[in-house]
Each structure stands twice: as structure tokens, then as C-alpha cells.
Design an enzyme around this catalytic site. Sequence first.
Site, PDB file in Angstrom:
ATOM      1  N   GLU A 148     -13.830 -13.166  27.577  1.00 36.79           N
ATOM      2  CA  GLU A 148     -15.279 -12.637  27.882  1.00 36.79           C
ATOM      3  C   GLU A 148     -15.284 -11.544  28.592  1.00 36.79           C
ATOM      4  OE1 GLU A 148     -13.759 -15.709  28.859  1.00 36.79           O
ATOM      5  OE2 GLU A 148     -14.878 -16.625  27.092  1.00 36.79           O
TER       6      GLU A 148
ATOM      7  N   GLU B 267      -1.028  -3.404  27.167  1.00 39.33           N
ATOM      8  CA  GLU B 267      -0.935  -4.824  27.051  1.00 39.33           C
ATOM      9  C   GLU B 267      -1.911  -5.298  26.085  1.00 39.33           C
ATOM     10  OE1 GLU B 267      -1.835  -6.525  30.775  1.00 39.33           O
ATOM     11  OE2 GLU B 267      -1.044  -8.548  30.355  1.00 39.33           O
TER      12      GLU B 267
HETATM   13  C1  LIG Z   1      -0.249 -17.545  30.933  1.00 34.97           C
HETATM   14  C2  LIG Z   1      -0.723 -16.764  31.904  1.00 34.97           C
HETATM   15  C3  LIG Z   1       0.018 -15.677  32.354  1.00 34.97           C
HETATM   16  C4  LIG Z   1      -0.399 -14.677  33.332  1.00 34.97           C
HETATM   17  N1  LIG Z   1       0.363 -13.653  33.782  1.00 34.97           N
HETATM   18  C5  LIG Z   1       0.011 -13.003  34.876  1.00 34.97           C
HETATM   19  C6  LIG Z   1       0.827 -12.016  35.340  1.00 34.97           C
HETATM   20  O1  LIG Z   1       2.178 -11.937  34.824  1.00 34.97           O
HETATM   21  N2  LIG Z   1       0.404 -11.124  36.297  1.00 34.97           N
HETATM   22  C7  LIG Z   1      -0.730 -11.067  36.670  1.00 34.97           C
HETATM   23  O2  LIG Z   1      -1.102 -10.176  37.534  1.00 34.97           O
HETATM   24  N3  LIG Z   1      -1.819 -12.066  36.209  1.00 34.97           N
HETATM   25  C8  LIG Z   1      -1.417 -12.951  35.171  1.00 34.97           C
HETATM   26  N4  LIG Z   1      -2.217 -13.863  34.931  1.00 34.97           N
HETATM   27  C9  LIG Z   1      -3.435 -13.840  35.375  1.00 34.97           C
HETATM   28  C10 LIG Z   1      -4.488 -13.597  34.411  1.00 34.97           C
HETATM   29  O3  LIG Z   1      -4.530 -11.948  34.386  1.00 34.97           O
HETATM   30  C11 LIG Z   1      -6.000 -14.099  35.094  1.00 34.97           C
HETATM   31  O4  LIG Z   1      -5.778 -15.328  34.502  1.00 34.97           O
HETATM   32  C12 LIG Z   1      -7.037 -13.383  34.365  1.00 34.97           C
HETATM   33  O5  LIG Z   1      -7.439 -11.919  34.852  1.00 34.97           O
HETATM   34  C13 LIG Z   1      -8.365 -14.309  34.623  1.00 34.97           C
HETATM   35  O6  LIG Z   1      -8.597 -14.284  36.065  1.00 34.97           O
HETATM   36  P1  LIG Z   1      -8.722 -15.818  36.532  1.00 34.97           P
HETATM   37  O7  LIG Z   1      -7.744 -16.774  36.005  1.00 34.97           O
HETATM   38  O8  LIG Z   1      -8.846 -15.671  37.941  1.00 34.97           O
HETATM   39  O9  LIG Z   1     -10.121 -16.399  35.991  1.00 34.97           O
HETATM   40  P2  LIG Z   1     -11.532 -16.082  36.463  1.00 34.97           P
HETATM   41  O10 LIG Z   1     -11.428 -14.594  36.734  1.00 34.97           O
HETATM   42  O11 LIG Z   1     -11.722 -17.059  37.903  1.00 34.97           O
HETATM   43  O12 LIG Z   1     -12.516 -16.535  35.539  1.00 34.97           O
HETATM   44  C14 LIG Z   1     -12.859 -17.946  35.069  1.00 34.97           C
HETATM   45  C15 LIG Z   1     -13.840 -17.882  33.846  1.00 34.97           C
HETATM   46  O13 LIG Z   1     -15.165 -17.144  34.205  1.00 34.97           O
HETATM   47  C16 LIG Z   1     -15.084 -15.993  33.178  1.00 34.97           C
HETATM   48  N5  LIG Z   1     -15.564 -14.840  33.774  1.00 34.97           N
HETATM   49  C17 LIG Z   1     -15.195 -14.124  34.993  1.00 34.97           C
HETATM   50  N6  LIG Z   1     -16.087 -12.941  35.173  1.00 34.97           N
HETATM   51  C18 LIG Z   1     -16.702 -13.169  34.366  1.00 34.97           C
HETATM   52  C19 LIG Z   1     -17.737 -12.063  33.852  1.00 34.97           C
HETATM   53  N7  LIG Z   1     -18.130 -11.109  34.496  1.00 34.97           N
HETATM   54  N8  LIG Z   1     -18.534 -12.180  32.613  1.00 34.97           N
HETATM   55  C20 LIG Z   1     -18.278 -13.301  31.760  1.00 34.97           C
HETATM   56  N9  LIG Z   1     -17.444 -14.192  32.127  1.00 34.97           N
HETATM   57  C21 LIG Z   1     -16.568 -14.014  33.327  1.00 34.97           C
HETATM   58  C22 LIG Z   1     -13.609 -15.772  32.636  1.00 34.97           C
HETATM   59  O14 LIG Z   1     -13.970 -15.321  31.284  1.00 34.97           O
HETATM   60  C23 LIG Z   1     -13.190 -17.409  32.552  1.00 34.97           C
HETATM   61  O15 LIG Z   1     -13.536 -17.747  31.680  1.00 34.97           O
HETATM   62  C24 LIG Z   1      -1.651 -14.781  33.788  1.00 34.97           C
HETATM   63  C25 LIG Z   1      -2.727 -15.720  33.375  1.00 34.97           C
HETATM   64  C26 LIG Z   1      -2.015 -16.759  32.476  1.00 34.97           C
HETATM   65  C27 LIG Z   1      -2.931 -17.913  32.005  1.00 34.97           C
END
Ligand SMILES: Cc1cc2nc3c(=O)[nH]c(=O)nc-3n(C[C@H](O)[C@H](O)[C@H](O)COP(=O)(O)OP(=O)(O)OC[C@H]3O[C@@H](n4cnc5c(N)ncnc54)[C@H](O)[C@@H]3O)c2cc1C
Lengths: 387, 354
Positions: A371, A243
Site C-alpha cells: 500500500e 532493498e
Molecule cells: C517477515 C518480515 C520481516 C521483517 N523484517 C524486518 C526487519 O528486519 N527490520 C525491520 O525494521 N522491520 C522488519 N519488518 C517490519 C516491516 O518493515 C513492517 O511490518 C512494515 O513496515 C509495516 O509496518 P507494520 O507491520 O507496523 O504495519 P502497519 O504500518 O501497522 O500497517 C498495517 C496496515 O495498514 C496499512 N497502512 C499503513 N499506513 C498506510 C497508509 N498511509 N496508506 C495505506 N495503507 C496504510 C499497511 O499497508 C498495512 O496493510 C519485517 C516484517 C515482516 C513481515
Amino acid sequence: MNLNYTPEQIAFRQEVRQWLEEHVPEAPLESFDTKAGFEQHRQWEKTLAEGNWGMVTWPQEFGGRGCNLVEWLIFEEEYYRASAPLRVNQNGIFLLGPTLMEYGTEAQKERFITRMAAGEEMWAQGWSEPGAGSDMAAIRSKAIRDGDEYVINGQKVWSTRAVYADWVFCIFRTDPDSERHRGLSFMLVPLDAPGVTVRPIPQLDGLPGFAEIFFDDVRVPVENRLGEEGQGWQIAMATAGFERGLMLRSPARFQETAKRLVELYRSHRNDILDLSIEDKVVQSYMDAESYALATYQTASRLIKGGNIGAEASLNKIFWSELDQHMHETAMSILASRAELLPQAPAAGEVGRWLDGFLFAQSGPIYAGTNEIQRNIIAERLLGMPRS
Amino acid sequence: MDFTFTDDQQLFCESVRDFLQAEVTPESVREGWDSASGRNETLWQQLVEMGLTGMLVPESHGGMGMSELDFVLLAQECGRVALPEPLVETALVAVPLLANLAEKDPRCASLLEKIAAGETRVAIGHAANNLVSDAHIADWLLLPKGDQVHLLASDQVGLTAQQSIDPSRRLFSVEWHGDDETRLASGAEGVSLLAASLNRGALGAAAQLLGLAEAMVEMTVRYTEERHQFGRPVGANQALKHLMANCAVKSEFAKAPLYRAAYTLSESPSHADFAVSHAKVAAGEAALLAAKNCIQAHGAMGYTWECNLHIFMKRAWALDKFWGHAGFHKNRLHQWLMNPNAKIGADKTFGVQG
Ligand SMILES: Cc1cc2nc3c(=O)[nH]c(=O)nc-3n(C[C@H](O)[C@H](O)[C@H](O)COP(=O)(O)OP(=O)(O)OC[C@H]3O[C@@H](n4cnc5c(N)ncnc54)[C@H](O)[C@@H]3O)c2cc1C
């Protein structure tokens, strides 16, 4: 080093170009985040498959052409040049496909790759959960073995195109007492199985581009497990490598955007007041080309037997930020018309740029946020201490 | 299509790297700061023995007959150790200029042989640079005047030292008068030779900038492991990790443009402007970002004379502006891209773009 295409590669480009000229639909398809648009795109996948263009790098037995990565890059260049429809099955062909080839049993390859290649079955990816985003090892949804079946309970979220897809590949906890990366397994689940509920989630453009998936005592046969029980994390990381690495975002996509940006700028040059814009346009073009050059370099290395590891994180940051930068620049050029929706009578050329701008906002989030990628680069590539 | 270096190119690069890492240390660079010439004749002769000064000298003139592409990885290694000796400008810029004239001018042919043998030193000036580096140790100087290229002996010129912020750099303004006797080329030939020199100089600077950027990041990563605050290494803090990761991204995506530029200069030099400017801008940005983020990650230590960081940082600041500053190279890119006939698009990445 030889940066010339071979005569065979030039002929291949010609062949791709000609086929696309003959087959790419005249009028753009509707968005694949609508039901009608999804079916149009499914049809297009079938058309590609009939011409054996579905996935050129795959072996012939799976409907491919056994092309190497350079030829794949050429194919992609022609594909974007022809403005061919986006790949509705990208989760399947770019992520699950290569994973199946590496970890699937013969029966699984036969069953799943063949239909994927034929454009018959569309795939969604189900990894994220409400409590497991960046921290994917916090997955709680369970698949508990019961005889020849697994019984699945739990919830996935943000699953792209799950609203209309046929199957989803997931990571579940198969060992209920396990924690973190252990005890996870990789499963293939039909979205029409009893107990599966898909709830669409509208994205920024208002269309249900992703979905929540609820699993309520869903039963799948043991044959739907990919790899060994407990091997889920390892396989998922391999998929994530595809990916972030080469497959998902080939450079041609960004080069085509950069080219359109140059053309957009040229046609507006005389009425642009912000002198910094031209610099951003040039920077965009160069960066898109840097990404292409780096990808050719990686492809050449892989062809010679090298591999790609944490460098994939460098790629992911670069293309996602480039895409944002290019679309921000386009919005600056379009100025007061930038906010207009495509259907607004005065919108003109704004339509595609606005869509692209919205989608570019998600690039630094999906496939592991930037990040998280920066953490990986610092700790695994540069060797900085873990926090 | 194969965008990799050969095993031979990589092996040679590794042996040069090992040599430079052993011989050119921050301590040895500092020793040079206090010496009159700032240069180390013993080291130069070792470089000569490895064949480095003569790499691009044609075999018929006692060299190795190699290309810009063969040299580019070595130039990167020169940057990695902040080599004070003018190896890159001699081997990559002065030599090809002389080689282009060797057929018709016996002076050039003889100089090539002597450079390869370590018997003579040549400095090269260019309108892009105002000043000439290493003119004080040169026996001969290649100097531009309009569309003309002249060759003058050291006793035919007057030098005024111009001190640089980088104590390793030795820069001079040169007072000279050319005549028919000293003129090597003029008119269209002169213009094209000078344009090619600029591209080679920019390639060499870009390669060194990339090496400098990587060296700065490497030493800073080490420092942030050793330095503890709040009971743990400062490098465990994500803010610093991300500063360093940003440098890694910038450097990574400056590499392939650099190698493409080297390739294009070797294979079709008259079409290399765009590739070279791209490489110089990208490498300059990578090095400037590394300098800025690395001094930040060092805290006050990075602001001292004692800390070795400034050896690399100052070289980066200087080289970013040498052989065409970012404005010059970006301007070339602008001119090219804004031309409606420019061949742009993904299928034009390789080959003749403009
Ligand atoms: C358009 C789109 C399509 C997607 N498609 C899929 C899909 O098909 N299947 C699927 O399974 N998922 C999918 N996702 C989900 C995607 O993988 C997650 O959004 C991503 O892994 C981040 O998780 P979260 O959204 O829960 O953010 P969070 O983990 O809640 O993060 C929120 C913020 O905190 C920061 N953060 C978190 N932990 C840390 C750290 N240790 N250090 C620094 N910063 C940190 C993040 O960088 C972010 O800025 C999709 C997301 C989008 C936007």
C-alpha cells in the site's frame, strides 16, 4: 541493444556453475531460523567467502570480484539454479554493505565490510518499532550523545534473524527534541552489548524468524554512527532503495520458482480439474520472465550511469505479488495435500511449496507494505496530489 | 549484454514523439471521424518525409534499412497519440513482407520504393484478423489465402465497410479472387511469410497498446488533479491513487518483454513466437487495465463522447483483439511451456527458447 552474453560472461557463468556444483551441500541445510541451521548457514557464508563468491559486485579489496550488475544477475541465476542455501546475511550484504560503501568512513568500511564479506559477522536490521511501522518517521528509540559514546534506550521489533545475529543496524533519534524525519541517526550496535535484550518472535511457521530488541542504557562508541548525526533518514532511504530495488530479490529466485511450478503442473496435469490453473502457471512463468527482463534493462541502464529512484516501488509490488500468485497456484495444484507439513508421511513434494507459500504472505508487508509502495508510485512517479 | 536503446534510437524517437504530439491531437483525431476516408493525406506525406514509411525498406530500395527494434519505440509513440493513419501496419508489417519477396519479384521491389517515397499505399490482410484495415485508401492489397500470399490492385477487389466502435478505425471485408498472376508466394514460403507478418503485426499492436496505456494514465492523472470533490482534488484519494499505481505496475512490466520481442524479431525471427506472444499478452493486459481504471477515475465524464478518454480506450479494446487476441497468444505460450522439451529457466531468458 545486444541481448547476447559476451564470451567472458558465458565463461563466468560456467565458472560459477562449476564452483557451485562442487561446493553446494548435498543435503539442504536446516532452516536458518533454528540455532543449528543458523550456524550451518554461517558456515556456508564462510565457504562462499573463501571462494570469493560472497558478494561478486564488491571491489576486490573487500573480498569481491568487481563484477558489474549483469554478471551479478548471472551469478544469482546460477545460485538459484543450484538450489544453494539462502543467504543468512542478506541484511548485511545486500543492504548494509552497499550503504557502508556509500556513507561509511574508511575505518568503518575496513572494520565492518571486511568481516561481513568474510562471513564472520551476521547482521540484523532494526528500523521498525511498535509505534513506527509504515510510518517509520515516528521512531522514538533514542541514542543520546555522552562524550565519545551514545547511550541507547528504546525498542525495535520485527528484526529479521536478530535472534542469532551478531550486529544490528538501527535508526535512532539522536536529537530528543526533534520530530519526524529530522534528528535521526544511523547506528551500528553489537547485539551482545550490555543492556541489549533480544526476545524471539515466532513467525507463521512457529520458528523465531524475527525478534524484538530492547535497549536499556546501551553504550556504543561514536565511531558506530554511520554518516552524520541527523542524516539517518536520508541514509535509511538509500538502504530502502537497495532493498526494494535490485539487490534484495533478484529475478532468478522467482524464475526458479516459476520453473518448478511449470514442472509441478506438468506432472499433475492429468488429475487437475480446475482449468484456470494452467493459465495461472503460464502467467506465472511469463511474469517471472517479465521481472527478469525488466531487471536486465535496469541493470544495463545503471551500468551506463543511470540511477534508480521511485521505480523501485514498482519492482517491490511486482515481485511480491508474483511470489504470492505462484505459491497460491502451487497450493491449488497440490490440492488436498497442500496443507500437509513436510514431516507428514504423505507430504511428498509439498514441503518446500508450503514453506514458500507461508513466506510469500509476508512479501507484500516487509520492505514497506505494498500500500505504501502504491502511494509512492502515485505521488512521486505519477505526480498525483498528496493527501 | 546491453538492454538499452542507443542514443540515436532514443533521439529519433523523441523527435517523432514531438512531431506526433504536435500534429495528432484529440481534435485532429475527431476531425478524421467525420471525414469520408478518415485519413489525412497531408499528415501521411509528413510521415513519409520523416522517412517513417520507409524505415524498414532496404537501402537498396530507397529506404532506411532499419529493423523492428528501431521501429518499436516509434510504434509506441503512435499509440500514445492514437494515430489513425496506418503507419505501423504499413512500415512494420507490409514492408518487411514485400522486402522478403523483393529479390524474386520486381512488383514487390517497386512497391517498396513507392511506399518509401509516399507514392503508393499498401494494406495487409491476415487470417488472424478477419478484416483488413485501411483497405479503402490502399492502391495495393496483400492478401492471404491458406498458405498463399497474393497481391491485388485496388480495382481487383470488392470492399464492404465494417464499422468499428473506434471511429478512427476503417475496417473492410474484402472480396477477391487470386490467380497465378496475383500469387506472390505459397507453400512453405507462404506459411513462413504469413507467420512472420503475424508476429510483426502483434509486435506493432503491442507497442501501440503500451503507448495507449501510458497516455490514458497520464490524462487521467491530470483529470484527477483538476476535478475537485469534498473540497479537494479527487486524485488525493488513495483509492484512485492505487488504481493508477496498478496501471503503472502493469505497464512497467510490459515494456521489457516488448523490447525483447522487437529484438528477437530483428535478430532471430524464426524463434520469436514466444517473445512476441508474451509481449502482446502483457501489453494487452496493461492497456485493458488502464482503460478500465481510467474510466472509473473519470466518473461519468469518462462515459461521455465528449471526453477524450474514449479515443484511446476504444483503440485499446480494438488492438487487444487484433493480430491475435489474448487467447491466441496465450495458447501459443501454453503449447510451448507444456512441451517437456521447452528450454525454461533463468539461464534461458535470452537466446533461443523454443
Ligand atoms: C517477515 C518480515 C520481516 C521483517 N523484517 C524486518 C526487519 O528486519 N527490520 C525491520 O525494521 N522491520 C522488519 N519488518 C517490519 C516491516 O518493515 C513492517 O511490518 C512494515 O513496515 C509495516 O509496518 P507494520 O507491520 O507496523 O504495519 P502497519 O504500518 O501497522 O500497517 C498495517 C496496515 O495498514 C496499512 N497502512 C499503513 N499506513 C498506510 C497508509 N498511509 N496508506 C495505506 N495503507 C496504510 C499497511 O499497508 C498495512 O496493510 C519485517 C516484517 C515482516 C513481515
